[in-house]
Design a protein around this motif. Structure first.
Motif, PDB file in Angstrom:
ATOM      1  N   UNK B 178       0.831  -1.202   0.000  1.00 28.75           N
ATOM      2  CA  UNK B 178       0.000   0.000   0.000  1.00 28.75           C
ATOM      3  C   UNK B 178       0.863   1.249   0.000  1.00 28.75           C
ATOM      4  N   UNK B 179       1.832   1.255   0.932  1.00 26.88           N
ATOM      5  CA  UNK B 179       2.726   2.404   1.042  1.00 26.88           C
ATOM      6  C   UNK B 179       3.540   2.556  -0.238  1.00 26.88           C
ATOM      7  N   UNK B 180       3.982   1.405  -0.765  1.00 23.47           N
ATOM      8  CA  UNK B 180       4.793   1.377  -1.966  1.00 23.47           C
ATOM      9  C   UNK B 180       4.040   1.988  -3.153  1.00 23.47           C
ATOM     10  N   UNK B 181       2.762   1.623  -3.286  1.00 20.68           N
ATOM     11  CA  UNK B 181       1.967   2.134  -4.409  1.00 20.68           C
ATOM     12  C   UNK B 181       1.805   3.646  -4.309  1.00 20.68           C
ATOM     13  N   UNK B 182       1.570   4.127  -3.070  1.00 25.19           N
ATOM     14  CA  UNK B 182       1.412   5.565  -2.881  1.00 25.19           C
ATOM     15  C   UNK B 182       2.724   6.285  -3.217  1.00 25.19           C
ATOM     16  N   UNK B 183       3.850   5.719  -2.758  1.00 21.71           N
ATOM     17  CA  UNK B 183       5.157   6.293  -3.046  1.00 21.71           C
ATOM     18  C   UNK B 183       5.397   6.336  -4.559  1.00 21.71           C
ATOM     19  N   UNK B 184       5.060   5.207  -5.213  1.00 26.06           N
ATOM     20  CA  UNK B 184       5.272   5.095  -6.647  1.00 26.06           C
ATOM     21  C   UNK B 184       4.452   6.150  -7.395  1.00 26.06           C
ATOM     22  N   UNK B 185       3.226   6.349  -6.925  1.00 27.59           N
ATOM     23  CA  UNK B 185       2.375   7.307  -7.608  1.00 27.59           C
ATOM     24  C   UNK B 185       2.936   8.718  -7.465  1.00 27.59           C
ATOM     25  N   UNK B 186       3.503   9.011  -6.303  1.00 30.40           N
ATOM     26  CA  UNK B 186       4.139  10.319  -6.115  1.00 30.40           C
ATOM     27  C   UNK B 186       5.341  10.465  -7.023  1.00 30.40           C
ATOM     28  N   UNK B 187       6.114   9.378  -7.162  1.00 28.20           N
ATOM     29  CA  UNK B 187       7.322   9.431  -7.983  1.00 28.20           C
ATOM     30  C   UNK B 187       6.994   9.674  -9.447  1.00 28.20           C
ATOM     31  N   UNK B 188       6.072   8.883  -9.993  1.00 22.66           N
ATOM     32  CA  UNK B 188       5.822   8.965 -11.432  1.00 22.66           C
ATOM     33  C   UNK B 188       4.787  10.025 -11.795  1.00 22.66           C
ATOM     34  N   UNK B 189       3.969  10.425 -10.819  1.00 20.39           N
ATOM     35  CA  UNK B 189       3.014  11.488 -11.067  1.00 20.39           C
ATOM     36  C   UNK B 189       1.885  11.124 -12.014  1.00 20.39           C
ATOM     37  N   UNK B 190       1.665   9.823 -12.218  1.00 21.03           N
ATOM     38  CA  UNK B 190       0.600   9.371 -13.122  1.00 21.03           C
ATOM     39  C   UNK B 190      -0.684   9.212 -12.327  1.00 21.03           C
ATOM     40  N   UNK B 191      -1.830   9.423 -12.979  1.00 22.10           N
ATOM     41  CA  UNK B 191      -3.114   9.178 -12.340  1.00 22.10           C
ATOM     42  C   UNK B 191      -3.294   7.671 -12.129  1.00 22.10           C
ATOM     43  N   UNK B 192      -3.619   7.277 -10.911  1.00 19.87           N
ATOM     44  CA  UNK B 192      -3.882   5.870 -10.616  1.00 19.87           C
ATOM     45  C   UNK B 192      -5.374   5.689 -10.398  1.00 19.87           C
TER      46      UNK B 192
END
Lengths: 288, 363, 304
Positions: B178-192
């Motif tokens: 869960x934390x990883x996905x949130x971090x990843x979304x911040x990194x790549x800036x793509x809409x999830x």
């Protein structure tokens, strides 16, 4: 009330936009080209048989253009003594072959399912051989065998050969059926006080039964339909139905052959559909 | 504030029927760039169908979907600017990890060397450096999921779609992911856009969530609003635990609603919407207090008898049969290390909560 | 599973009849022709036992070798055509809506339950000079002829000459495709049906088109089923006897027909026995190939 009025009001002026629903990308079977391919394949599979059946009712010797409906070729085939005899031979052989091969094949299937023994993989390969080797090889070897034993070719030799190639098929079907059997049923039965014999008849055998019936019907159809092995193991006076049709076919294409063939198709399909129904019904019952 | 931006996905009056079954019923909302958006609901609510319509695997019976300003009606999945992480991951078992990740680049004509470099980079993003030459069957479930993520992200989609991404992982890994996905979304800036049936997952990860039920969108809001201001019994009940009492509105005055509730009498709660007739009066278990004596006025009070005490370590859940005729659950924080419970089954207790913590549920 | 030693009596009772039967009426006959294959043909066509490899040497002489080569060739072509017809057929059934799958599958396998001889005979009625195909061609010819008449070029098509469609290699290939198609479709259907469709969706999602997805994902993931069906159709075609016998011409003799001839009119049983074993060895080689492919690709398609 209100909501109903509302939807009616909005729907009326802007009539629902009719449009073709785009198909899902993997829904191949509703794509036009796939339907054409399927239709073409089905035509390829069915046209020959349907034409054969249709022209058994055609009132014409030349049997290519439709001249009207008739049953006279069925009557002719029915009154053809040689064809009649061949049919009786076929039924006798198929019946005996089915009884023996079903009994032996069922026992074998059950034993292979149940027991582990040294060399089992090898044994397993061996009993599958009759299924995989070319029929012609089995046919000529039977011919050589009966000749070497000085056994005259006839109903007996055909039946013996049919039993030999049917046993593995029955065993495979029965074993496949048993592979879905939960051994805890037997344990439960023993736990409740039944002895081995009672457990077998009351628990194992009823479960196995659909497999046995399917195996028997398969054995019957195999015997009924076999041409190649019968061809090499039949002698004068032991002509079977397929052999008789073969000799008629070699001679010429006549509506009478079509009528006889149609009769055989009907018998085989009836047996097959019965077997499938039994299997799918018991599968459904087990699935619940 | 998000409303001011141009939406990346516009879902307009989408209805999807499978025969006589309506999977999505007139769904209509927008998703904005950079959002972590959750489609939340019980199984069979239509959330997966909606996601598959975004990806292009199902087509709508009615309505329109726009992605990045482009209508998607006749666009097949391979031409859409979105990529998906499948519930089963669908990592191709006959290709190495690197080939899996590079696949989407190769099939769209990216030169081999570049595809390879970008695939390596994407593997780095999901912490799978050095796994490129492995076959998928040599990976754990969690690693396979990372491959699926890298494979989708390497395409730099406008929107990343995730179908129940955490459902196949075990509990510990799920929390980390869960934390990883949130971090990843911040990194790549793509809409999830994530589909989930797990309210904790949606609340802890998403910026906004759409709660769906039987093909309809019930509420779209941020996690806090969904929890504290649910707009319906379904949302209140689906997200977290809630105690509901039936009441009848007896008066409205100055932002306060007077409601007649059996066993409680006439209570007044703050409410700024419209309400009349039968309403549900609800309160979250952790917002209630238990006491042996009747609490001071100003609170909503209710008498009950303890029927069950379930001990969970950090807290206990107390079940009470109340005068309102409803069974009520309250939670008690076990702040002190004492094993002798403060209450036992059969005790008469007062339950109380502040009117401000009361939810008014219509319908 | 029980150890056989725990209940020896029951084990023996269940195993003995079938084992005995298959030993006496299957293995012994094969052993006999195996021994014969090293024997010699006597002057009256009787078989004399010997230890010579002459029959095998003869099997690789020009004429038998040509027949063996032709058999392999015809089996290959008919199998390839089977695959080209069968793959879309299997896909059409496997990707059909759930309630359609079983009826469609039944339609595919039903002809497979009608007698082999009758199915082959049916093609005689279609392909012969006065058969359905020539009848249809004549009709089409007549239409075209009339059409050319209308645009002022009568007689351009000439007189209709019925085509010699029967008693040649093409007729044999058509017959083999017809008879073996279900054998290829069934294992193919079984693997396609089990294939997780999300692999195909993932491929589409990542930007691959339908064809690319087919060749990069569908085909590799269904390889065990393809191999199984192809090799099954191949060995059935290779060992055929009836199809070339009924549909083939003087030039269409395949290995099965040669064996039948040696055991029949030519009465050279030792040579026929040697040919039978050549055919069986080729068949076993193909089966071994199939097992190898199956074990190498096991696990693929199940992971994930």
């Amino acid at each position: 009330m209100n909501a109903k009025l509302e939807t009616a009001a909005t729907a009326a002026p802007t009539a629902p936009i009719k449009r073709r629903e785009r198909r899902n990308p993997l829904d191949y079977s509703s794509m036009r080209w796939m339907q054409i391919v399927l239709a073409g394949n089905f035509m390829f599979l069915y046209f020959p048989i349907l034409a054969l059946v249709a022209f058994s009712f055609n009132d014409s010797k030349r049997n290519i253009t439709w001249q009207g409906f008739t049953l006279k070729y069925y009557e002719k085939a029915w009154n053809n003594i040689a064809l009649h005899d061949a049919f009786m031979n076929t039924m006798t052989i198929a019946t005996i072959s089915t009884l023996v091969s079903t009994t032996f094949g069922t026992m074998l299937g059950l034993a292979i399912y149940r027991y582990k023994f040294p060399g089992k993989a090898l044994y397993d390969g061996w009993i599958h051989l009759p299924i995989v080797i070319p029929e012609i090889c089995m046919g000529v070897s039977m011919l050589a065998f009966f000749a070497a034993m000085n056994i005259p070719l006839g109903i007996f030799t055909i039946t013996v050969s049919h039993i030999a190639f049917s046993i593995p098929f029955v065993a495979v079907v029965v074993r496949a059926r048993m592979s879905g059997f939960d051994p805890s049923f037997e344990e439960a039965s023993t736990d409740l006080g039944a002895n081995q014999w009672q457990t077998f008849w009351n628990v194992t055998f009823p479960y196995m039964m659909p497999g046995v019936v399917a195996g028997a019907l398969l054995a019957f159809t195999l015997s009924l339909d076999d041409f190649v092995i019968t061809f090499f193991t039949s002698g004068p006076g032991s002509t079977t139905f397929p052999i008789k049709i073969y000799s008629m076919v070699r001679f010429s294409v006549t509506p009478e052959v079509n009528a006889a063939s149609t009769a055989l198709i009907v018998i085989t399909l009836t047996l097959t559909i019965t077997a499938m129904t039994i299997q799918s019904r018991s599968a459904r019952r087990q699935g619940k | 504030m998000t409303e001011a931006r141009k939406p990346i996905i516009r879902i307009r009056n989408i209805t999807k029927r499978f025969g006589s079954v309506v999977a999505c019923d007139n769904v209509d909302f927008d998703i904005y760039p950079g959002e972590f958006f959750a489609l939340l609901g019980p199984s069979g609510c239509g959330k997966t169908t909606l996601l598959r319509m975004l990806a292009g695997f199902e087509s709508a019976s009615e309505g329109e979907i726009e992605i990045d300003g482009q209508p998607m009606l006749d666009v097949p999945p391979n031409k859409r600017p979105v990529n998906m992480v499948f519930q089963s991951y669908a990592v191709f078992p006959h290709m190495t990890v690197l080939d899996n990740v590079a696949y989407g680049l190769k099939v769209t004509g990216v030169p081999k060397a570049e595809a390879r470099a970008r695939a390596e980079e994407a593997l780095g993003l999901v912490h799978l450096e050095g796994y490129g030459q492995r076959m998928p069957d040599q990976l754990s479930g969690g690693q396979r999921q990372r491959v699926a993520l890298a494979r989708a992200l390497v395409k730099k989609p406008k929107v990343l779609l995730l179908d129940e991404p955490l459902s196949a992982l075990d509990a510990k890994l799920r929390d980390a992911m869960r934390l990883e996905l949130v971090r990843l979304q911040h990194t790549v800036g793509i809409t999830f856009v994530i589909v989930t049936h797990d309210q904790d997952e949606a609340l802890s990860m998403a910026d906004r969530a759409a709660v769906m039920e039987r093909g309809k969108v019930m509420q779209i809001a941020g996690p806090g609003d969904l929890y504290e201001h649910p707009n319906s019994r379904f949302v209140a009940d689906f997200i977290g635990k809630v105690n509901v009492f039936e009441g009848k509105v007896s008066g409205v005055s100055g932002g306060r609603l007077a409601v007649e509730v059996g066993g409680m009498g006439r209570i007044e709660v703050p409410h700024d919407g419209v309400a009349q007739g039968d309403v549900g009066i609800a309160v979250r278990p952790e917002k209630t207090r238990l006491s042996k004596d009747r609490p001071a006025s100003g609170l909503i009070v209710l008498k009950g008898k303890v029927t069950d005490v379930a001990y969970y370590g950090n807290e206990s859940h107390i079940l009470l049969d109340t005068d309102a005729g409803v069974q009520v659950t309250t939670t008690v924080q076990n702040e002190k290390r004492s094993t002798d419970a403060a209450m036992t089954i059969g005790d008469d207790m007062w339950i109380s909560w502040s009117p401000e913590d009361t939810l008014v549920l219509n319908g | 599973m029980e150890d056989w030693r725990k209940s020896k009596a029951a084990f023996a009772i269940f195993m003995a009849p079938a084992t005995f039967w298959l030993l006496l009426f299957f293995t012994v006959p094969l052993a006999i022709i195996w021994v014969y294959s090293f024997g010699e043909r006597g002057p009256q066509g009787q078989t004399e036992l010997a230890v010579s490899l002459e029959n095998y040497a003869r099997a690789v002489e020009w004429i038998p070798l040509k027949i063996l080569w032709k058999s392999l060739w015809i089996a290959t072509i008919s199998t390839v055509i089977c695959l080209l017809l069968g793959f879309p057929l299997a896909m059409g059934v496997a990707f059909a809506p759930k309630r359609w799958k079983n009826p469609l599958l039944l339609i595919v396998i039903l002809p497979f339950w009608t007698n082999l001889l009758i199915r082959t005979y049916a093609w005689i009625a279609i392909l012969r000079i006065s058969g359905f195909l020539n009848f249809g061609l004549e009709w089409a010819h007549g239409l075209l002829d009339a059409g050319f008449g209308v645009i002022g070029m009568p007689g351009l098509m000439g007189e209709f000459q019925p085509l010699e469609l029967l008693y040649n290699n093409s007729a044999v290939i058509v017959g083999l495709v017809y008879v073996n198609l279900p054998f290829l479709v069934l294992p193919l259907y079984a693997t396609l049906e089990k294939l997780d469709k999300s692999y195909l969706e993932a491929s589409l999602d990542l930007g691959a088109g339908q064809w690319r997805t087919f060749f990069s994902v569908t085909v590799p993931l269904t390889m065990p089923g393809i191999a199984s069906g192809v090799l099954l159709a191949f060995i059935l075609s290779l060992g055929t006897f009836l199809t070339p016998d009924l549909l083939g011409g003087t030039d269409s003799m395949m290995i099965g027909n040669l064996i039948a001839q040696e055991f029949g009119p030519s009465r050279d049983w030792p040579f026929g026995s040697a040919l039978s074993f050549v055919l069986m060895y080729v068949t076993f080689f193909v089966l071994w190939l199939r097992a190898t492919v199956a074990s190498r690709s096991s696990g693929v398609g199940e992971a994930g």
